[in-house]
Write an enzyme that holds these catalytic residues in place. Structure first.
Site, PDB file in Angstrom:
ATOM      1  N   GLU A 299     -20.245  11.863  50.013  1.00 39.88           N
ATOM      2  CA  GLU A 299     -20.847  13.199  49.980  1.00 39.88           C
ATOM      3  C   GLU A 299     -19.953  14.271  50.587  1.00 39.88           C
ATOM      4  O   GLU A 299     -20.290  14.851  51.622  1.00 39.88           O
ATOM      5  CB  GLU A 299     -22.163  13.164  50.775  1.00 39.88           C
ATOM      6  N   ARG A 302     -17.363  20.295  52.539  1.00 36.44           N
ATOM      7  CA  ARG A 302     -16.173  21.115  52.823  1.00 36.44           C
ATOM      8  C   ARG A 302     -14.930  20.545  52.146  1.00 36.44           C
ATOM      9  O   ARG A 302     -14.033  21.301  51.772  1.00 36.44           O
ATOM     10  CB  ARG A 302     -15.976  21.268  54.332  1.00 36.44           C
ATOM     11  N   CYS A 370     -21.970  43.671  66.666  1.00 27.34           N
ATOM     12  CA  CYS A 370     -22.187  44.036  68.062  1.00 27.34           C
ATOM     13  C   CYS A 370     -22.400  42.805  68.933  1.00 27.34           C
ATOM     14  O   CYS A 370     -23.503  42.561  69.443  1.00 27.34           O
ATOM     15  CB  CYS A 370     -23.350  45.002  68.163  1.00 27.34           C
ATOM     16  N   GLU A 371     -21.350  42.009  69.051  1.00 26.31           N
ATOM     17  CA  GLU A 371     -21.330  40.809  69.890  1.00 26.31           C
ATOM     18  C   GLU A 371     -19.901  40.629  70.363  1.00 26.31           C
ATOM     19  O   GLU A 371     -18.978  40.644  69.538  1.00 26.31           O
ATOM     20  CB  GLU A 371     -21.675  39.553  69.070  1.00 26.31           C
ATOM     21  N   TYR A 399     -19.306  26.739  54.273  1.00 25.18           N
ATOM     22  CA  TYR A 399     -20.091  27.077  55.479  1.00 25.18           C
ATOM     23  C   TYR A 399     -19.833  28.488  56.016  1.00 25.18           C
ATOM     24  O   TYR A 399     -20.094  28.732  57.195  1.00 25.18           O
ATOM     25  CB  TYR A 399     -19.865  26.043  56.592  1.00 25.18           C
TER      26      TYR A 399
END
Ligand code: PLP
Length: 441
Positions: A299, A302, A370-371, A399
């Site tokens: 499976e 990525r 804003c982090e 992802y």
């Protein structure tokens, strides 16, 4: 081009080049022109790389072991156009929600090649799966086993299932993406007796047909050993269950989690290395235990998609803090790629419109959200930057978009598929209107 740049090019989609203007060219398309035509942030997917990766997984596993099914883990990213490619390449699909299942359905994906995973599938999702006639439900726990049996009875179907066991093997990856150790929400532990209880209950369930076992250790797994250890544990368990309860292992899945090159170094195993390790262990141990060779389902998520994707951003503000750091801010960030903030994921970057220039300046590529944790790539060496430059981040196919959000009410990026010099928009950019389209006053 500096030697450093050429090693970075190797983790971009296949056939990525730098043209005479010093522009990055992906799938025959000038990345700078793509950014201009479709805007930034932009996700570029190279169709040739996706297809080549699908073929590589099928080829490397099936030449060593005939009874192989490669299924694409849709949570890495799925939409109708990608589902079509996966279908054409003959892969199956692993879905983890009614939503992913419905996207597969919209692409007329063959249901018998669809596997349904998840630790808390809802009754309505299971109903969708039963009605569509999907190939396997991978049952995660005893609650689900009983629920599915009841629902299969109600819909008058007999559903093929695998049991997701938890082998208790540490794959040595980030703790947020470790799933096969005992202290995990996923799977039926071998060591607590729950896996055995599930074998007994599934074997006598009136509307379920138990075909085999599945495990998924986590991802990305850059070692081959954890797969081998877990295969041996799973096969020994199967043999014990055969002796005690007459269980017949017809299918075994060692899951996905195959690592990819997000950065040129360290080197991770190739698909053929993983195939070698998994198949040789599977054959050796099943022969030793006198078990027939089960079908093997792998499976990759990525592994199929990461390399095919490139994220393009535009540089805006550049903030120099003397003797400390230079922050170059782009128009995307955690809203379209949360992996660096969530998993400390590392990426590389190049300047798509200066790909032949010497890399002399260390910068940190910050996002626009804003982090303070919204940093895409820390301390990367690039040519001197100016506002308007296009940053290209490789290995962005998996992802990123599926984990994206509308944080700060920023519309999500467009996605363009490139092939033979032709770009094709496969998802349009969100608009401000989209941001309020679900809201009711
Ligand atoms: C996430 C997941 C995969 C795919 O993982 P990758 O790292 O994308 O290969 C495969 N199987 C299961 C059960 C998963 O949860």
């Amino acid at each position: 081009m500096s030697p450093n740049n050429s090693s970075i090019l190797s983790i971009f989609p296949f056939n990525t080049k730098v043209n005479s203007q010093g522009h990055l060219v992906i799938g025959g398309c000038d990345a700078t022109a793509l950014a201009q035509e479709f805007g930034t942030p932009l996700y570029v997917l190279d169709e040739f790389t996706i297809r080549t990766k699908c073929q590589e997984f099928r080829f490397e596993f099936s030449k060593r072991y005939p009874d192989i099914l490669v299924i694409y883990a849709a949570k890495a990213f799925i939409n109708p156009s990608l589902a079509n490619i996966i279908k054409q390449e003959g892969l199956g699909m692993d879905v983890v929600s009614g939503g992913e299942l419905s996207i597969a359905q919209s692409a007329a994906f063959p249901p018998e090649k669809v596997y349904f995973h998840g630790n808390n599938k809802t009754a309505s999702e299971l109903k969708l799966a039963l009605n569509w006639g999907i190939g396997r439900v991978v049952v995660d726990n005893l609650f689900e086993l009983d629920l599915l049996n009841k629902m299969a009875q109600e819909t008058n179907k007999k559903q093929d299932i695998l049991l997701r066991i938890n082998p208790g093997v540490d794959p040595h990856t980030h703790r947020f993406t470790t799933t096969g150790i005992l202290d995990s929400k996923f799977g039926l532990p071998l060591t607590t007796g729950q896996a055995e209880a599930a074998i007994i209950r599934a074997s006598s369930a009136s509307h379920l047909s138990l075909l085999g076992l599945h495990f998924h250790l986590g991802s990305p797994i850059s070692e081959i050993n954890p797969y081998q250890v877990a295969i041996e544990l799973a096969l020994k368990f199967a043999q014990k269950m055969k002796a005690k309860h007459g269980f017949d292992l017809r299918e075994l899945s060692p899951g996905g989690g195959f690592a990819v090159q997000y950065t040129p170094r360290p080197k991770i195993p190739s698909v053929s290395d993983y195939a070698d390790a998994i198949v040789s262990k599977l054959k050796y141990v099943s022969d030793k235990l006198n078990l027939a060779h089960p079908r093997c389902t792998i499976e990759p998520g990525r592994g199929v998609l990461a390399q095919a994707g490139v994220a393009l951003y535009s540089i805006g503000s550049i903030k120099k803090i003397p003797k400390v750091r230079t922050y170059a801010a782009v128009d995307g960030g955690i809203g379209d790629n949360i992996r660096p903030a969530l998993y400390q994921a590392k990426y590389e970057a190049i300047v798509a419109n200066k790909a032949n220039q010497e890399m002399t300046t260390k910068v940190t590529i910050a996002g626009r959200y804003c982090e303070s944790g919204d940093i895409l790539v820390k301390d990367v060496v690039l040519p001197p930057l100016s506002p308007g430059d296009i940053i290209a981040i490789p290995a962005s196919g998996a992802y990123s978009i599926p984990m994206s959000s509308n944080y700060n009410a920023v519309p999500r990026p467009a996605i363009v598929m490139v092939k033979d010099g032709e770009p094709r928009l496969v998802r349009r950019r969100e608009s401000y209107q989209d941001l309020i389209s679900l809201d009711i006053n």
